[in-house]
Design a protein around this motif. Sequence first.
Motif, PDB file in Angstrom:
ATOM      1  N   HIS A  96       0.832  -1.201   0.000  1.00 36.76           N
ATOM      2  CA  HIS A  96       0.000   0.000   0.000  1.00 36.76           C
ATOM      3  C   HIS A  96       0.868   1.254   0.000  1.00 36.76           C
ATOM      4  O   HIS A  96       1.513   1.591   0.980  1.00 36.76           O
ATOM      5  CB  HIS A  96      -0.904  -0.019   1.244  1.00 36.76           C
ATOM      6  CG  HIS A  96      -2.011   0.994   1.177  1.00 36.76           C
ATOM      7  ND1 HIS A  96      -2.800   1.162   0.064  1.00 36.76           N
ATOM      8  CD2 HIS A  96      -2.449   1.893   2.082  1.00 36.76           C
ATOM      9  CE1 HIS A  96      -3.685   2.124   0.284  1.00 36.76           C
ATOM     10  NE2 HIS A  96      -3.484   2.583   1.503  1.00 36.76           N
ATOM     11  N   ARG A 134       0.769  -1.498  -8.452  1.00 40.24           N
ATOM     12  CA  ARG A 134       0.281  -2.746  -7.835  1.00 40.24           C
ATOM     13  C   ARG A 134       1.211  -3.885  -8.229  1.00 40.24           C
ATOM     14  O   ARG A 134       2.060  -3.734  -9.122  1.00 40.24           O
ATOM     15  CB  ARG A 134      -1.147  -3.032  -8.252  1.00 40.24           C
ATOM     16  CG  ARG A 134      -1.267  -3.062  -9.719  1.00 40.24           C
ATOM     17  CD  ARG A 134      -2.595  -3.394 -10.226  1.00 40.24           C
ATOM     18  NE  ARG A 134      -2.358  -3.187 -11.646  1.00 40.24           N
ATOM     19  CZ  ARG A 134      -3.172  -3.375 -12.618  1.00 40.24           C
ATOM     20  NH1 ARG A 134      -4.343  -3.766 -12.382  1.00 40.24           N
ATOM     21  NH2 ARG A 134      -2.842  -3.183 -13.861  1.00 40.24           N
ATOM     22  N   HIS A 164       0.619   6.136   3.896  1.00 40.40           N
ATOM     23  CA  HIS A 164       0.920   4.719   3.673  1.00 40.40           C
ATOM     24  C   HIS A 164       2.155   4.587   2.813  1.00 40.40           C
ATOM     25  O   HIS A 164       2.199   5.088   1.687  1.00 40.40           O
ATOM     26  CB  HIS A 164      -0.258   4.014   2.995  1.00 40.40           C
ATOM     27  CG  HIS A 164      -1.476   3.983   3.852  1.00 40.40           C
ATOM     28  ND1 HIS A 164      -1.559   3.206   4.977  1.00 40.40           N
ATOM     29  CD2 HIS A 164      -2.640   4.658   3.761  1.00 40.40           C
ATOM     30  CE1 HIS A 164      -2.733   3.389   5.546  1.00 40.40           C
ATOM     31  NE2 HIS A 164      -3.416   4.283   4.834  1.00 40.40           N
TER      32      HIS A 164
END
Lengths: 281, 251, 280
Positions: A49, A222, A56
């Motif tokens: 994250h 990601r 984060h």
Amino acid sequence: MKEKLIEKTLMLLAFSAIGALLLMAVFIFKEGMPIIFKVGIKNFLFSTHWAPTKGHFGVSSMIVSSLFVTIGAMIIGVPLALACAITLAEFAPQRVTVILKPTIELLAGIPSVVYGFLGVVLLVPLIRDYLGGPGLSLLAASIILAIMILPTITSISIDAIKAVPYSYKEGSLALGATHWQTIRMVILKAARSGIITAIILGMARAIGETMAVIMVAGNALRLPQSPLSPVRTLTSNIALEMGYAAGDHRAALFATGIVLFVFIMVFNVSANIITKRWRRE
Amino acid sequence: MAAKIVVKDLSFSYNHQRVLSAVNLMVEADSILGIMGPAKSGKTTLLRIFNRLCDLIPHVRIEGEVFLDGENILRPGLNVDRLRKRVGMVFDKPVPLPRSIFENLAYGPRLHGIKDKKRLEELVERSLRLAQLWDEVKDRLNESAMKLSGGQQQRLCIARTLAMEPEVILLDEPTYGLDPISTLKIEQTLQSLKESYTIVLVSNNTWQVARTTDNVAFLLMGELIEYGSTHEIFTVPKDKRTDDYISGRFG
Amino acid sequence: MAKRINPLMLQRIVKAQLWSLTGFTIGILFFIIFFISIKGLPQITLEFLTSNPVDMGRSGGIFSTIVCTLYLIFVSLMIAMPLGVGAAIYLTEYTRESRLTHIIRFGTECLAGIPSIIMGLFGFAFFVMALGLGWSILSGGMTMSIMLLPTIIRTTEESIKAVPYELREVSFSLGVTRWQTVTKVVLPSALPGIVTGIVLGIARCIEETAVIIFTVGSSLRLPESFFDSGRTMAVHFYILAREGISMPNAYGTAAILILSILFINLSAYYLARQFLKKIC
């Protein structure tokens, strides 16, 4: 008297490179370590994250992407580079090698932004049209990096192969082995350490490359799902966000730099150790 | 005759290996001393101690004393550059510096502070004449010294040493690899030089030593076996090993 | 069991494969050069080279970026050259191999492996922020000079080592000091090799992007002093291409980049060959 002074001055200069290296390490660690401790080493390294404006700071998807992109580049680049090295060191006549080796080394001189650009205008549309996905992808980055590290690996491997004593080759040929059998069983074995050094240095170059990767990798935040998914590497993360980052966010980018720094040092040190062994042999 | 160099109990080791052991020797002024002996007997090392060029080798140990005009040249803190200006050296291989003939000769004097062009020109001419090279090169002083033949290059190196106006000249097998005519010319040069210079000549060539020197030192495995006038050593050697060597019974 | 292939046959097959892979690799290089040249060369006019970019580079030329690149090369070399050549002289002429030289050499090798993005981060944190030099050619030049150091040290060291040892002996035997020997005999003989290192450094300054964005910035203004920010050709090309500002100008800039790198590498190669010829 004057001579002593000159000697001392030169000694100082000799330390300039290592001094710069230490200064660099100190500064990057000083800027980046506090944030790593603040979010916790485990959290920093293993969380995917990354939302720096919301506090984060997990870089694991970037670490994975960097490694995948690098491994992909090695899978494509190493066979090509070794093929070139073997051909130029063993099969090509001396005259041809003298011309082709610097020609391949010229590939290293082309600016990385130009590689990135060519990737965008030529390679990315090809991937998008024939393989699907957005085109900007892990695969595109690996292919571009593979071309970029070719010269490094080829050039050092040629030197390693050429350093194999001629008597080894003669010995094998005298036993009736063909030239190719000799290369595969004798020469490549003897040149092993040098070739491995070349590959590690190529890896270091690939994992550290920034501009070309930013342009073709797609930069999505990601974990990569397939070779066709867009990825963001450690290097591109720094370059993309440095322009507007401040406070903890900027510190987190330096922390990303620390991770990269550690990877590079591991590669460099292992290359150094292997080279030493190679020299001893 | 006066002693120019006096060697007292000189020992030299390199990497814990003895190269010279307890050598005692004297070099008379304005004469030629020949040092002969088989390979690895320490000849070159002895020569290189005289101008402290041995300093360039790592891990060495020197004991004993070497006096030049009464001054110990092995003492720490000695200005080696000044010593080397007084004690010139010619090597076994001619090594011209990659520049013109004139610049080869002017190199040393210029760095020792002689800037005046006229003075340099005189010095160059005088040195080339002494080395019997002047007539061959006077019209091409500005050409590269690399273009000269091997024999000419070696005489250039002698002239280059002379241009420093040294007191002692050390020669390490100066005719090694040269043809007989060049060798002869160099030997003639040495004969004419000894009137005003002290010369130490290392040579493997026994006949050359017999022909050109006044005194001879015979070294074997780092030991001084015999030292005396050339005439004596070549007619009535005291030591059997000397006799064996000059009659060619050594390798 | 499958029939064994005749070793000579196998060799022929392998050889053909290796040659075609090599041809493919070299083909890539030529393709890159031709592609950029064909697209870019038509853009290059005298006006393109001598006028400043207009409207963020949508039109106009690349003059200010050429000037900025030249300034950057100048500053980087002015710093890296004395440091690198001095270090190389120390390592080759003043010390013997020892633990100290091993450490210095290892540090230099590591420095060579540091990726440009980390150099950029450091340059930004140290020169731009900590020393307060801001985005400027000076900050960029100092960072670049660190990057060039390993190359300059290595090429200088190699060329100094290639100078025959006898020349030094002769010089010492003439009572010439070590430093005089270095400046009068060793460096002149090693010059072509040193120049090769410098030429490679110039190429590095031209092609570098990441470091420059972080330390020199990307201002399109014509830099007036070393304290000004600016934009080098490579950065200009990156921004033109990435933001899609002007493809024709991007191709034009890329062609200039590639041609100058090509020219510089060829001259470095030529110099190195001259050097080898002289030594052998």
